[in-house]
Scaffold this active site. Structure first.
Site, PDB file in Angstrom:
ATOM      1  N   ILE A  48     -12.118   3.546   3.485  1.00 20.63           N
ATOM      2  CA  ILE A  48     -11.733   3.496   2.064  1.00 20.63           C
ATOM      3  C   ILE A  48     -10.387   4.199   1.980  1.00 20.63           C
ATOM      4  O   ILE A  48     -10.267   5.356   2.361  1.00 20.63           O
ATOM      5  CB  ILE A  48     -12.766   4.203   1.170  1.00 20.63           C
ATOM      6  CG1 ILE A  48     -14.119   3.535   1.323  1.00 20.63           C
ATOM      7  CG2 ILE A  48     -12.306   4.170  -0.283  1.00 20.63           C
ATOM      8  CD1 ILE A  48     -15.214   4.186   0.512  1.00 20.63           C
ATOM      9  N   HIS A  49      -9.422   3.485   1.494  1.00 20.92           N
ATOM     10  CA  HIS A  49      -8.056   3.982   1.553  1.00 20.92           C
ATOM     11  C   HIS A  49      -7.558   4.353   0.173  1.00 20.92           C
ATOM     12  O   HIS A  49      -7.789   3.601  -0.762  1.00 20.92           O
ATOM     13  CB  HIS A  49      -7.178   2.885   2.157  1.00 20.92           C
ATOM     14  CG  HIS A  49      -5.820   3.347   2.541  1.00 20.92           C
ATOM     15  ND1 HIS A  49      -5.618   4.347   3.453  1.00 20.92           N
ATOM     16  CD2 HIS A  49      -4.591   2.967   2.112  1.00 20.92           C
ATOM     17  CE1 HIS A  49      -4.318   4.542   3.583  1.00 20.92           C
ATOM     18  NE2 HIS A  49      -3.677   3.730   2.784  1.00 20.92           N
ATOM     19  N   PRO A  50      -6.861   5.440  -0.012  1.00 24.32           N
ATOM     20  CA  PRO A  50      -6.619   6.506   0.949  1.00 24.32           C
ATOM     21  C   PRO A  50      -7.599   7.658   0.708  1.00 24.32           C
ATOM     22  O   PRO A  50      -7.585   8.273  -0.362  1.00 24.32           O
ATOM     23  CB  PRO A  50      -5.203   6.960   0.615  1.00 24.32           C
ATOM     24  CG  PRO A  50      -4.865   6.324  -0.729  1.00 24.32           C
ATOM     25  CD  PRO A  50      -6.056   5.616  -1.233  1.00 24.32           C
ATOM     26  N   CYS A  55       0.818  -1.213   0.000  1.00 24.75           N
ATOM     27  CA  CYS A  55       0.000   0.000   0.000  1.00 24.75           C
ATOM     28  C   CYS A  55       0.847   1.256   0.000  1.00 24.75           C
ATOM     29  O   CYS A  55       0.709   2.124  -0.840  1.00 24.75           O
ATOM     30  CB  CYS A  55      -0.926  -0.009   1.203  1.00 24.75           C
ATOM     31  SG  CYS A  55      -1.735   1.554   1.480  1.00 24.75           S
ATOM     32  N   GLU A  80     -11.949   8.356   5.680  1.00 26.46           N
ATOM     33  CA  GLU A  80     -11.669   7.133   6.446  1.00 26.46           C
ATOM     34  C   GLU A  80     -11.230   7.434   7.873  1.00 26.46           C
ATOM     35  O   GLU A  80     -11.289   6.566   8.740  1.00 26.46           O
ATOM     36  CB  GLU A  80     -10.625   6.258   5.742  1.00 26.46           C
ATOM     37  CG  GLU A  80      -9.240   6.852   5.706  1.00 26.46           C
ATOM     38  CD  GLU A  80      -8.195   5.922   5.074  1.00 26.46           C
ATOM     39  OE1 GLU A  80      -8.280   4.715   5.281  1.00 26.46           O
ATOM     40  OE2 GLU A  80      -7.317   6.433   4.365  1.00 26.46           O
TER      41      GLU A  80
END
Lengths: 503, 568
Positions: B542-544, A82, B548
């Site tokens: 919910i990234h990014p 990520c 969130e």
């Protein structure tokens, strides 16, 4: 080799002894039996969250993280996919593309920008890397603050309580742990059956929306980009929404080669890469030359080198993923798996983080709460962003029957598009509800600007089991795109024009 | 055997038979008088049923009536099966319009089923909905020009001088920031970027023009009669419409909806109406306002000040006491600080006393004299434009509400209504900004961020639930988009207020950051469903995104813990 191992183990036992006197251990039965209460293999979102939470709760924790260089020799720091090669750089590059659109829009809003406007990849890349590095550093510091031992080593299992670590120089050590969490994630797959794919291709990020996201921002910064799709785009997502996303991309310059299967990649004397592909419909062969070929055909779990099978951890033979129970436990009672490596789990950062935290709490005996994998919202950061939570229309119909599903929908125009004279033909909202009773919302889909920001709150609504009536009861915030969701009233069944007019 | 009770019930159900089988009795005279006020008296009379006239004397029907209706005396009037009451109640019902409402068939009595006064968001939506139900509807809309002569088309405040142009100009400012950011993201273009007010104003006005036109068309499509005239009541069911040329026309309707909205307030100091502008003028200003003084601390003041500064203008906001009264003050001050770091100057605890013109022009030069609210200090400053944004007044003063008997709060000109938006006069309804005590969901746009006060401020929550029963979770955060341009680190802020006595239910939601409206909408829906902190914690982020942050709020305000966001 065996001697080496035992020597290392001895060293660690000594270390443990001296340690044991200094710090009062808050531990369960079997105190002192292992070097660590918990060893996490993999320093990505899930692994870090799990280790930090466990340490916070008084457990003695170590994290092993090691990045195997990609085929092209790329490596990175702590934080996993990520942070390094996923959501973060991807969204920043998406932002770069959006800012390109902003510069174009700005002219319509009265800003005078002398031509030419161009984009410099190196500047962007450097800026993104700097941010990623600061995050790597942040993760290191956080581990230190929480007294989590960080080992920059590639981990594998010797037995269910013993982990072997090897650093970049080939130096080995072993540690023991009561519990082990596998969180090594996945890495992109190369289509090894395509000649030239490995030598000349680069790869990136996540399946299944990665291809579109990358193509989107590459187009956005002014590059000539073609997406080759074998069958459908965004498999697993609502297909109507998926088409809107690709239609928008096509309208903004991304080329699509549908029904195409790559056959080979060759390097031309000019340095360009010549790709040959077959059209699965017409069976004809095509060729074109590109500067770069990016493979985004899926990801494979990083389980091979972990020695999991040998210590009794069951894997799914087809996918290579670790089979886990609802409490993330593998077939070995003290070994757990979270994140992308676990079978049937969404490949998303926030689910890995939450699962990791909850697992740590259970392992520390602080809670028995399980991770709830339902209603996981997600957003695809294509040029026209797509946010969704809950079921796709197809899935809802499959589960409930077409006649028991009511779909509300609307085509709307974001206010920002008006003055900018941008086409909003693909800005669309769909709310999939139960067809009877209170019309509970089953799924919610949104294409448009800031889709992630819009979707988050509604995901919470879904978590609370909200109904269509409650959605309609909410006061709209004007003028936003999200408010269109609260005004949605045309059913698909009615066949009425779903275009929103006026305010 | 048919009991007396059944007999009465039958009569109420089948009133028409009763009427046909009996002669008009004495007790009907009164009702007949009432009915004479209608244009078609017999139509109206035929709807009445007077039990007294048809029941045999001597029976114990009075006791039974008492039991069934709470009224013993005759006449006992039912209209269309609904019990109205005796003589006085019936007369009152007539006065209130209830009688006419119950009678139905108003369309034949009045020119219209419904007249809507005010063609803003609320009025238009209401008129179209009524027309959809087959009603004959008229909308009257008239924009009284500002002292500077600005006026606009159909659609009300939001479309013409509110949300829409405001957000578009806010967007213009955002794009200015975006261009600065763009360089950090690798975009290369000349440093010589300037802004042209006229291009923006024309683009915004064109878009508004298309909306005005769209409204006209949709009213026509729905067969709503639109009249561009100023309406005032002359009787409870009658209004006078005065058009631009001063021509007067009268219309009657069974029901009315008041949707006249609000207009900006002036200061009442020398020079304000002559030389100053309000938000009503700003969006139509044909020239760039230049160095601007914004007077007021309302959200309109901060929003306008914010986007003007975002366009590169020198902006000062003069504030009498506190920012954004009624909003959560912690959030309001954070918004103010944010604006200050983005170049907006604040002049606090000052009120203007006069405005003089030094030089006419587009823009001209104005001299503003202000005095301190605390000391004897006098401030003098020179500006190109003075924008007054000290609040708005409901347009209820000059529409003849006294003639219709509609109650207005004399303090603020707002109209009290019941849950059905009904005023004290049953056939007159009111909607929108002119309502008293209705909560607004107001997103406030400031420069590059947005502030939102949703549902209740912390102060109000403390009043309602007590400090000890509230848990406040909060966090600073850094939007990913701001990292590369390296701006506003830990300036964005999220806060929720939970009620500990009620399962940690979320009762307040506050967000200061980009796309506040988009972020907040869904949470608003969730709060409608009574979301708890536990459900919030169980929701996957919910990234990014910025939104969130609300799924991972752990630090309570009480704890004094560190709220700087670290990592993802």
């Amino acid at each position: 080799m065996a001697a080496l191992c035992s020597k290392h183990r001895l060293k660690h036992l000594q270390h443990l002894c001296s340690f044991g006197f200094k710090i009062p251990r808050r531990n369960f039965a079997g105190k002192g039996k292992y070097d660590y209460d918990l060893v996490v293999i993999g320093g990505g979102s899930g692994g870090l969250a799990c280790s930090k939470e466990a340490a916070q709760l008084g457990q003695k924790v170590a994290v092993l993280d090691y990045v195997e260089a990609s085929v092209r020799g790329t490596t990175w720091g702590l934080g996993g996919t990520c942070v390094n090669v996923g959501c973060i750089p991807k969204k920043l590059m998406h932002q770069a593309a959006l800012l390109g659109t902003a510069v174009k829009d700005a002219k319509k809003y009265g800003w005078k920008i002398p031509e030419p406007v161009s984009h410099d990849w190196a500047t962007m890349s450097q800026a993104v890397q700097n941010h990623v590095k600061s995050l790597n550093w942040g993760h290191r510091v956080q581990l230190q603050d929480r007294k989590v031992k960080y080992l920059n080593m590639k981990g594998s299992l010797v037995d269910e309580h013993t982990i072997r670590g090897m650093n970049a120089k080939g130096k080995e050590m072993t540690v023991t742990a009561r519990n082990v969490v596998i969180a090594t994630g996945g890495r992109p797959k190369y289509p090894t059956h395509v000649p030239g794919a490995l030598e000349f291709g680069i790869s990136m990020m996540k399946w299944p929306h990665v291809g579109l996201e990358c193509a989107g921002f590459l187009t956005g910064i002014g590059l000539d980009t073609t997406v080759m799709v074998r069958s459908i785009a965004l498999r697993g997502f609502d297909q109507q929404m998926s088409r809107l996303v690709t239609d928008y991309m096509e309208a903004y310059g991304t080329r699509f080669s549908w029904d195409a299967v790559p056959k080979k990649v060759e390097k031309l004397p000019s340095g360009l890469l010549q790709v040959t592909w077959t059209d699965t419909q017409s069976k004809q062969e095509h060729q074109d030359a590109f500067n770069t070929v990016l493979w985004a055909v899926g990801r494979a779990p990083e389980t091979k080198t972990l020695n999991l099978k040998q210590v009794g951890v069951e894997l799914n033979e087809d996918t290579g993923k670790v089979i886990v129970a609802a409490d993330e436990r593998t077939s070995m009672s003290n070994i757990f798996a979270i994140g992308d490596i676990a079978q049937g789990r969404p490949e998303l950062t926030p689910t890995a983080i939450k699962a990791g935290k909850l697992l740590a709490r259970r392992l520390a005996g602080h809670s028995s709460q399980l991770m709830n994998y339902d209603n996981v919202p997600t957003t695809v950061f294509t040029p026209l962003e797509y946010g969704c939570v809950g079921l796709s229309e197809e899935e809802a119909e499959r589960r409930c029957g077409k006649e028991n599903v009511e779909v509300y929908h609307a085509f709307y125009k974001p206010l920002e598009f008006t003055v900018a004279e941008r086409d909003a033909g693909q800005c669309y909202i769909k709310v999939v509800c139960e067809g009877h009773g209170d019309q509970r919302v089953l799924g919610l889909h949104f294409t448009g600007p800031n889709a992630g920001e819009v979707t988050q709150g509604f995901a919470l609504g879904l978590q609370c089991g909200f109904t269509y009536a409650q959605l309609r009861d909410t006061v709209g915030i004007h003028p936003t795109c999200a408010e269109e969701l609260t005004k949605i009233n045309i059913t698909k069944r009615s066949g009425l024009d779903a275009t929103v007019t006026g305010c | 055997m048919v009991t007396l009770r059944m007999r009465i019930q039958m009569l109420v159900q089948k009133w028409y038979q009763v009427f046909e089988s009996s002669k008009i009795p004495q007790s009907f005279t009164l009702l007949y008088d009432v009915s004479l006020r209608f244009s078609k008296p017999f139509m109206a009379v035929s709807h009445y049923i007077c039990l007294a006239s048809v029941l045999e004397n001597g029976s114990n029907y009075q006791d039974l009536l008492m039991e069934m209706t709470g009224q013993k005396t005759v006449p006992n009037v039912f209209i269309n099966k609904t019990h109205v009451g005796g003589c006085d109640k019936t007369m009152q019902a007539h006065k209130d319009g209830l009688l006419q409402q119950l009678l139905g068939g108003e369309s034949e009595v009045y020119d219209y089923d419904l007249i809507v006064i005010g063609g803003g968001s609320g009025g238009l939506a209401c008129s179209k909905a009524a027309a959809n139900l087959g009603k004959k509807v008229m909308v009257l809309d008239y924009v009284v020009p500002t002292p500077k002569g600005t006026s606009w088309g159909l659609g009300g405040t939001c479309v013409n001088v509110g949300c829409i142009p405001k957000k578009l100009m806010h967007q213009t400012a955002l794009l200015g920031t975006a261009m600065e950011d763009a360089r950090k993201f690798g975009w290369e273009f000349s440093e010589q970027v300037t802004h042209n007010w006229e291009t923006m104003k024309t683009a915004v006005n064109n878009y508004i023009g298309s909306l005005n036109w769209g409204y006209r068309v949709s009213l026509r499509d729905k067969n709503v009669n639109y009249v561009n005239a100023y309406a005032e009541f002359v009787e409870p069911h009658k209004i006078k419409a005065t058009n631009k040329r001063g021509k007067e026309t009268f219309y009657t309707a069974a029901k009315f909806v008041l949707a006249t909205g609000e207009r900006p307030r002036y200061l009442g100091i020398p020079g304000d109406k002559e030389y100053c502008i309000t938000s009503d003028d700003l969006f139509y200003l044909s020239y760039c306002p230049g160095k601007t003084l914004v007077v007021g601390a309302s959200y309109v003041a901060l929003e306008c000040g914010g986007f003007l500064a975002g366009l590169g203008l020198d902006v000062t906001v003069m504030v009498r006491s506190i920012l954004l009264r009624g909003f959560d003050q912690d959030m309001a001050n954070r918004a103010g600080d944010y604006m200050e770091t983005h170049g907006v100057k604040f002049l606090k605890k000052f009120v203007p006393v006069k405005v003089e013109e030094l030089e006419a022009g587009t823009p001209g030069r104005l001299k503003v004299t202000a005095k301190s609210t605390e000391t004897d200090e006098v401030f003098e400053g020179e500006y190109n434009t003075v924008l007054i944004a000290v609040g708005r007044d409901a347009c209820t003063g000059n529409i003849g509400l006294d003639k219709a008997g509609v109650k207005v709060n004399p303090k603020n000109g707002k109209i009290p209504v019941n849950d059905e938006e009904q005023t004290n006069i049953p056939h007159i309804y009111a909607i929108g900004d002119i309502l008293e005590g209705k909560w607004e969901l107001t997103p406030v746009a400031i420069q590059a961020g947005k502030l939102l006060a949703h549902s209740i401020s912390l102060k109000r929550a403390v009043e309602l639930y007590g400090q000890e029963n509230l848990e406040v979770f909060h966090s600073l955060f850094w939007p990913l988009e701001y990292t590369v341009p390296n701006r506003d680190n830990n300036r964005c802020y999220a806060k929720i207020i939970c009620n500990k006595l009620d399962n940690d239910r979320v009762i307040g939601f506050h967000y200061l950051g980009p796309n506040a409206g988009e972020v907040t909408q869904g949470f608003g829906t969730a709060m409608k469903c009574g979301v708890t902190k536990e459900q919030l914690d169980n929701t996957i982020g919910i990234h990014p995104t910025c939104a969130e942050i609300f799924t991972t709020m752990e630090v309570t305000k009480r704890s004094g813990g560190d709220i700087n966001q670290a990592g993802c």
